[in-house]
Design an enzyme around this catalytic site. Structure first.
Site, mmCIF file in Angstrom:
data_model
loop_
_atom_site.group_PDB
_atom_site.id
_atom_site.type_symbol
_atom_site.label_atom_id
_atom_site.label_comp_id
_atom_site.label_asym_id
_atom_site.label_seq_id
_atom_site.Cartn_x
_atom_site.Cartn_y
_atom_site.Cartn_z
ATOM 1 C CG LEU A 160 5.239 6.661 0.422
ATOM 2 C CD1 LEU A 160 6.632 6.078 0.406
ATOM 3 C CD2 LEU A 160 5.064 7.944 1.433
ATOM 4 C CB VAL A 215 -0.984 0.157 1.186
ATOM 5 C CG1 VAL A 215 -1.613 1.100 1.028
ATOM 6 C CG2 VAL A 215 -2.020 -1.212 1.204
ATOM 7 C CB CYS A 216 4.220 2.215 1.810
ATOM 8 S SG CYS A 216 3.504 1.363 3.451
ATOM 9 N N PRO A 217 3.642 2.335 -1.442
ATOM 10 C CG PRO A 217 4.349 0.584 -2.912
ATOM 11 C CD PRO A 217 4.077 0.890 -1.467
#
Length: 187
Positions: A51, A46-48
Site C-alpha cells: 500500500l 506484507v500489505c503495508p
C-alpha cells in the site's frame, strides 16, 4: 473461468480517505480507469509495504486518469485505526474500500471463504467498468506498483488503439505490434 471483459456489477461500499468516511459505488468508477487492489487484512505484514508502494506511485496513476482503490474485508473504522497508527499507512491518500460483507471480494472472485479474507488480487478496470487485466498472488508474495502502472499504460494504449498490441515489457513510446492475417499462423 476468466474475468476478462466481465463488467463490474453495481456495488456500494464505505471508504476511508483523507480522514473521512464516504460511500463508493459503481457510478464512481464509470467513465474512468480504476485499479482494485485487494489485500488480505489491515494490521498485517506484507500489505503495508504494498500500500505504501502504491501511494509512492499514486501521482502517476492520477496523471494517467486512474483511481486506485485498495480493498480488504475490514471495516472503514479499522482502515481509519490502521491509518492513525501506522507510519506507512498514514501516508495513503487514495480510497481504502471496506468490504466486510464481501460484496467486492465475491464480485472479483478473490474471497477466501473459510477465512473471510481477500486474496492478494489486482484488477485493472476500464472506463466501461470492464476488467481488462488482473492477477492474483499468494498471500505471502507482494506486488510492484511500477509494474502495475506499466500494465495500466499498456491497457490504456490498447483501449485507444484497438488494432495494435503491446509486446512484453512494453512502455509508452516503444514499438507495438499490429496483428495481420498473415501472422495468425505464428500466434
Amino acid at each position: 473461468m476468466s474475468l476478462i471483459n466481465k463488467e463490474v456489477s453495481d456495488f456500494s461500499v464505505m471508504a476511508y480517505q483523507n480522514k473521512d468516511f464516504k460511500p463508493v459505488t459503481k457510478s464512481d468508477i464509470q467513465g474512468k480507469w480504476s485499479v482494485f487492489f485487494f489485500y488480505p487484512a489491515d494490521f498485517t505484514f506484507v500489505c503495508p509495504t504494498e500500500l505504501e508502494d502504491l501511494q509512492n506511485n499514486y501521482a502517476k496513476f492520477q496523471e494517467a486518469g486512474c483511481e486506485i482503490y485498495s480493498v480488504s474485508c475490514d471495516t472503514h473504522f479499522v482502515h481509519k485505526a490502521w491509518h492513525d497508527h501506522s507510519d506507512r499507512i498514514s501516508k495513503i491518500t487514495y480510497p481504502m474500500l471496506a468490504d466486510p460483507a464481501h460484496v467486492l471480494a465475491k464480485e472479483f472472485d478473490v474471497l477466501i471463504e473459510n477465512d473471510g479474507l481477500a486474496e492478494r488480487g489486482t484488477f485493472i478496470v476500464n472506463p466501461e467498468c470492464k476488467i481488462v487485466a488482473y492477477e492474483v498472488n499468494a498471500g505471502n508474495v507482494g506486488r510492484n506498483a511500477e509494474e502495475l502502472f506499466r500494465k495500466l499504460q499498456a491497457c490504456q494504449f490498447v483501449h485507444e488503439h484497438g488494432d495494435q498490441v503491446c509486446p512484453a515489457k512494453w512502455k509508452p513510446g516503444a514499438e507495438t505490434l499490429k496483428p495481420s492475417l498473415d501472422l495468425v499462423g505464428e500466434l
